[in-house]
Design an enzyme around this catalytic site. Sequence first.
Site, PDB file in Angstrom:
ATOM      1  N   HIS A 271       0.848  -1.193   0.000  1.00 20.02           N
ATOM      2  CA  HIS A 271       0.000   0.000   0.000  1.00 20.02           C
ATOM      3  C   HIS A 271       0.876   1.232   0.000  1.00 20.02           C
ATOM      4  O   HIS A 271       1.933   1.236   0.621  1.00 20.02           O
ATOM      5  CB  HIS A 271      -0.931   0.018   1.234  1.00 20.02           C
ATOM      6  CG  HIS A 271      -2.099   0.917   1.044  1.00 20.02           C
ATOM      7  ND1 HIS A 271      -2.022   2.261   1.304  1.00 20.02           N
ATOM      8  CD2 HIS A 271      -3.344   0.676   0.579  1.00 20.02           C
ATOM      9  CE1 HIS A 271      -3.186   2.809   1.015  1.00 20.02           C
ATOM     10  NE2 HIS A 271      -4.007   1.879   0.570  1.00 20.02           N
ATOM     11  N   ASP A 323      -7.970  -5.374   0.044  1.00 20.01           N
ATOM     12  CA  ASP A 323      -8.482  -6.304  -0.953  1.00 20.01           C
ATOM     13  C   ASP A 323      -8.248  -7.762  -0.606  1.00 20.01           C
ATOM     14  O   ASP A 323      -8.847  -8.646  -1.200  1.00 20.01           O
ATOM     15  CB  ASP A 323      -7.824  -6.007  -2.314  1.00 20.01           C
ATOM     16  CG  ASP A 323      -8.357  -4.718  -2.891  1.00 20.01           C
ATOM     17  OD1 ASP A 323      -9.562  -4.493  -2.756  1.00 20.01           O
ATOM     18  OD2 ASP A 323      -7.566  -3.948  -3.445  1.00 20.01           O
TER      19      ASP A 323
HETATM   20  C1  LIG Z   1      -0.707  -0.905  -3.951  1.00 17.38           C
HETATM   21  C2  LIG Z   1       0.529  -0.691  -4.809  1.00 17.38           C
HETATM   22  C3  LIG Z   1       0.089  -0.291  -6.228  1.00 17.38           C
HETATM   23  C4  LIG Z   1       1.367   0.420  -4.176  1.00 17.38           C
HETATM   24  O1  LIG Z   1       2.361   0.739  -5.065  1.00 17.38           O
HETATM   25  P1  LIG Z   1       3.567   1.733  -4.736  1.00 17.38           P
HETATM   26  O2  LIG Z   1       3.272   2.548  -3.545  1.00 17.38           O
HETATM   27  O3  LIG Z   1       3.861   2.444  -6.003  1.00 17.38           O
HETATM   28  O4  LIG Z   1       4.722   0.750  -4.314  1.00 17.38           O
HETATM   29  P2  LIG Z   1       5.830   0.211  -5.307  1.00 17.38           P
HETATM   30  O5  LIG Z   1       5.178  -0.324  -6.530  1.00 17.38           O
HETATM   31  O6  LIG Z   1       6.826   1.314  -5.499  1.00 17.38           O
HETATM   32  O7  LIG Z   1       6.476  -0.971  -4.475  1.00 17.38           O
HETATM   33  C5  LIG Z   1       7.700  -0.866  -3.822  1.00 17.38           C
HETATM   34  C6  LIG Z   1       8.307  -2.236  -3.681  1.00 17.38           C
HETATM   35  O8  LIG Z   1       7.527  -2.991  -2.750  1.00 17.38           O
HETATM   36  C7  LIG Z   1       7.367  -4.333  -3.200  1.00 17.38           C
HETATM   37  N1  LIG Z   1       5.941  -4.572  -3.476  1.00 17.38           N
HETATM   38  C8  LIG Z   1       4.930  -3.678  -3.248  1.00 17.38           C
HETATM   39  N2  LIG Z   1       3.753  -4.281  -3.492  1.00 17.38           N
HETATM   40  C9  LIG Z   1       4.021  -5.544  -3.868  1.00 17.38           C
HETATM   41  C10 LIG Z   1       3.207  -6.649  -4.212  1.00 17.38           C
HETATM   42  N3  LIG Z   1       1.876  -6.555  -4.192  1.00 17.38           N
HETATM   43  N4  LIG Z   1       3.802  -7.810  -4.534  1.00 17.38           N
HETATM   44  C11 LIG Z   1       5.125  -7.925  -4.536  1.00 17.38           C
HETATM   45  N5  LIG Z   1       5.965  -6.916  -4.200  1.00 17.38           N
HETATM   46  C12 LIG Z   1       5.414  -5.751  -3.865  1.00 17.38           C
HETATM   47  C13 LIG Z   1       8.236  -4.477  -4.390  1.00 17.38           C
HETATM   48  O9  LIG Z   1       9.496  -4.893  -3.927  1.00 17.38           O
HETATM   49  C14 LIG Z   1       8.301  -3.096  -4.948  1.00 17.38           C
HETATM   50  O10 LIG Z   1       9.438  -2.867  -5.685  1.00 17.38           O
HETATM   51  P3  LIG Z   1       9.690  -3.638  -7.091  1.00 17.38           P
HETATM   52  O11 LIG Z   1       8.380  -3.810  -7.794  1.00 17.38           O
HETATM   53  O12 LIG Z   1      10.600  -2.714  -7.839  1.00 17.38           O
HETATM   54  O13 LIG Z   1      10.333  -4.943  -6.751  1.00 17.38           O
HETATM   55  C15 LIG Z   1       1.371  -1.981  -4.872  1.00 17.38           C
HETATM   56  O14 LIG Z   1       1.713  -2.383  -3.571  1.00 17.38           O
HETATM   57  C16 LIG Z   1       0.661  -3.088  -5.627  1.00 17.38           C
HETATM   58  O15 LIG Z   1       0.757  -3.183  -6.866  1.00 17.38           O
HETATM   59  N6  LIG Z   1      -0.079  -3.991  -4.898  1.00 17.38           N
HETATM   60  C17 LIG Z   1      -0.799  -5.042  -5.541  1.00 17.38           C
HETATM   61  C18 LIG Z   1      -2.138  -4.525  -6.038  1.00 17.38           C
HETATM   62  C19 LIG Z   1      -3.096  -4.239  -4.897  1.00 17.38           C
HETATM   63  O16 LIG Z   1      -3.287  -5.034  -3.992  1.00 17.38           O
HETATM   64  N7  LIG Z   1      -3.749  -3.072  -4.981  1.00 17.38           N
HETATM   65  C20 LIG Z   1      -4.757  -2.674  -4.012  1.00 17.38           C
HETATM   66  C21 LIG Z   1      -4.307  -1.488  -3.219  1.00 17.38           C
HETATM   67  S1  LIG Z   1      -5.456  -1.142  -1.931  1.00 17.38           S
END
Ligand SMILES: CC(C)(COP(=O)(O)OP(=O)(O)OC[C@H]1O[C@@H](n2cnc3c(N)ncnc32)[C@H](O)[C@@H]1OP(=O)(O)O)[C@@H](O)C(=O)NCCC(=O)NCCS
Length: 396
Positions: A271, A323
């Site tokens: 998140h 979620d």
């Molecule tokens: C929610 C989300 C978009 C936040 O994204 P963000 O703040 O931009 O965080 P980042 O994408 O920069 O993530 C930073 C690091 O954390 C890790 N990470 C974060 N979420 C992850 C996930 N769901 N699965 C695996 N690794 C994850 C990764 O290491 C990532 O770096 P990398 O992709 O370069 O390896 C992201 O966590 C995600 O895609 N989650 C899955 C989708 C989801 O559940 N969305 C609902 C949100 S309520």
Amino acid sequence: MTTMAKAGLEDVIACTSAICEIDGLQPRLSYRGYNTDELVNLSFEAVCYLLWTGELADTAQLTALRATFGRERRLPAEIVSLLRNLPASTHPLTALRTAISALGALDPDGEDGSTEANLRKTHRLTVQAPLIVGAFHRLRSGKEPVEPTPSDSVAASVLRAILGNVPSDAAERAIDAALILHADHELNASTFAARVAAATETDLHAVITAACAVLKGPKHGGANEDVLVMLEEIGTPDRAEEYVKAKLAWRETLPPAERQMIKARFSGFGHRVYKVDDPRAAHLRRMAATLAESDARTANWLAIADRVRAIMAEEKGLKVNVDFYSALVYQSLGIPVDLNTSLFAVSRMAGWTAHALEQYANNRLIRPRAEYIGHRDRHIPQARRAELAAPRWYPP
Ligand SMILES: CC(C)(COP(=O)(O)OP(=O)(O)OC[C@H]1O[C@@H](n2cnc3c(N)ncnc32)[C@H](O)[C@@H]1OP(=O)(O)O)[C@@H](O)C(=O)NCCC(=O)NCCS
């Protein structure tokens, strides 16, 4: 010009708001100053009133809101016919977004953008969204939409619209609590989109159409549909560890840019704001556990989910978000997985509209700048000018 914002506008304060506060460290989520740990025991109607007006309703005010909801709980025939004409393969949230846009043309308040008209539109959208979700699902399954019941709560109406009945008080209560927990979440992507749209002073239906479009993405609302897919792929709790470790190892082989893709991510984890477990997840897990007591399938999913959560915490230190368990709750109530994001939209309607009303009330166009990183001072080569010139449509 000011320096460039962090990618994804991380930690950028984009507006002031008195609606929702998130403390990502505690963690705590409050609407209008009330912790959602307390609000989850109210009704969705009471929470809508709070979000829209800023105060708790008294008995008369809540009764009046329920009566309004009952009166407005119907869909124009044109919307049912539009839904009937969409291909059955249409994603339900695409159907909802399309129907909401069309409702803008049919709303009795038309183009009236006064505060009073926007509040009436807010009430209508809140009760029409569940009917749209249910009607589209039934039509694509070869069934007719269910006649709405004016005395239903929003939670009962969404269950009735989808399933044809309200299975039990426990089911209605679970949906009511899920609606409350998803009702608002500060400047998440779809709410930001709603505020950007509202700041142009476009109409409320256009604002909500934009919000629905943004919610659909798998990095936002679309994630809860993918959680169930993952649990089904794993199948049994004893396979969770192998699955998670294999996927993490495969992820490591990808170049950094490709790790962003949703297939390489674990839906329901991570998140932007919460650095610890999402506070909504604890409530949703508790609901899933209650439902699992009388449903073996849910019990199996819950056991897999808990295992995945533990392994992800151990391996990556990643925490669950809203979620992760909501998918389980909906599925155990018999709601098809591809309706999950639409249910999210039904809940978030309360927050989107509250933010739109707040933006309209104290508005300035939202128009940030981009830091330009492209070429400068280029010229079209003489030799290519004729080739690229506009065609002549008539002889000179
Ligand atoms: C929610 C989300 C978009 C936040 O994204 P963000 O703040 O931009 O965080 P980042 O994408 O920069 O993530 C930073 C690091 O954390 C890790 N990470 C974060 N979420 C992850 C996930 N769901 N699965 C695996 N690794 C994850 C990764 O290491 C990532 O770096 P990398 O992709 O370069 O390896 C992201 O966590 C995600 O895609 N989650 C899955 C989708 C989801 O559940 N969305 C609902 C949100 S309520």
